[in-house]
Scaffold this active site. Structure first.
Site: not given
Length: 281
Positions: A12, A14, A48, A73, A104-105, A141, A145, A161, A208, A212, A262
């Site tokens: 997949s 994104e 978000a 999402h 989300g953040d 993660y 996380h 989850k 970049q 991230f 992904h």
């Protein structure tokens, strides 16, 4: 890795919703090019508090209209239950049956996290509101996380989850395959056996990537960071070296039995397509 080795592979890609007409045209060219590779689905991020909800739905509907599977999402941070229910109804009315459910953040300047605080609560809410209509992807993660206190908590949170109704998971990106292997083994020991698909971030811009990674907690191993820093502004060398590193990572993951990949494409097809070709997919 036994739980993953028996699963069919799924690939997949994104994207994020473009904010300009030029961005829409570029993304259209990107998903059309990547669509030739036959992915199981494309996913489209969601800002978000629903800050990109219109762009998310518009992009997903356009991709689906071309005959590809696409999953929007959905994040719960800074959103009410009514907001989320409305968005789910819009997805259903558009014929969408696949979503990526995330916490989300927190948007800058907002003090309230919303009515649902965790992704597990969002998954539970989606199931209560829509039953089995949606296939639900969640995040996990392997390198933990940023807000996780210890390794045991990471597995417990992920298990919540799954218990709430998640069908499969996509990992945060990483460059250490052992982190993924050990995470999957820990999940298996905890009784979690849903597909856990590695998230892959191609390397095209080191500054970049560093931003991230600092924000999301994904580690850039010291050896890799030093090599990339050594190229300075030599973009061609960064891309060439990055392609070697990420292709090897993907190959190691697939050979060990990962159930697909992904790709976080950043709305660009070039690096992802080259990695795909090098892997012989």
């Amino acid at each position: 890795m036994q739980s993953q080795q028996k699963l069919p592979r799924a690939f997949s890609f994104e994207f994020f919703p473009p904010k300009s007409p030029e961005g829409k045209l570029r993304l259209r060219e990107t998903w059309r090019q990547l669509g030739q590779l036959g992915p199981k689905f494309f996913s489209v991020t969601f800002g978000a508090g629903g800050s990109t909800r219109e762009g998310t739905l518009e992009t997903v509907v356009e991709i689906r209209g071309a005959g590809f599977e696409a999953a929007p999402h959905l994040s719960c941070i800074a959103s009410s239950r009514d907001d989320i229910r409305t968005q789910l109804e819009r997805y259903r009315s558009s014929g969408i049956r696949h979503i990526v459910a995330l916490r989300g953040d927190m948007p800058s300047g907002l003090a309230s996290s919303g009515e649902l605080r965790y992704a597990s609560e969002l998954v539970q809410f989606v199931r209560e509101a829509t039953g089995d209509w949606f296939q639900i992807e969640v995040a996990c993660y392997p390198e933990y996380h940023p807000q996780t206190r210890n390794a045991e908590d990471e597995i417990k949170n992920f298990k919540r989850k799954v218990a709430a109704g998640a069908n499969s998971a996509i990992t945060q990106y990483f460059y250490n395959a052992d982190a993924y292997f050990r995470f999957v083994d820990a999940c298996e020991a905890a009784g979690v056996d849903i597909p856990i698909v590695p998230g892959i971030m191609p390397i095209g811009n080191f500054s970049q990537l560093a931003r991230f990674s600092d924000a999301c907690g994904a580690e850039i191993p010291r050896w890799l960071r030093m090599r990339l820093e050594g190229f300075r502004d030599d973009t061609a060398s960064i891309r060439a070296f990055g392609l070697d590193v990420v292709t090897r990572l993907c190959d190691d993951l697939l050979r060990a039995g990962a159930p697909g990949l992904h790709f976080y494409t950043l709305n660009q097809a070039g690096l992802t397509s080259t990695i795909w070709q090098r892997l012989g997919l």
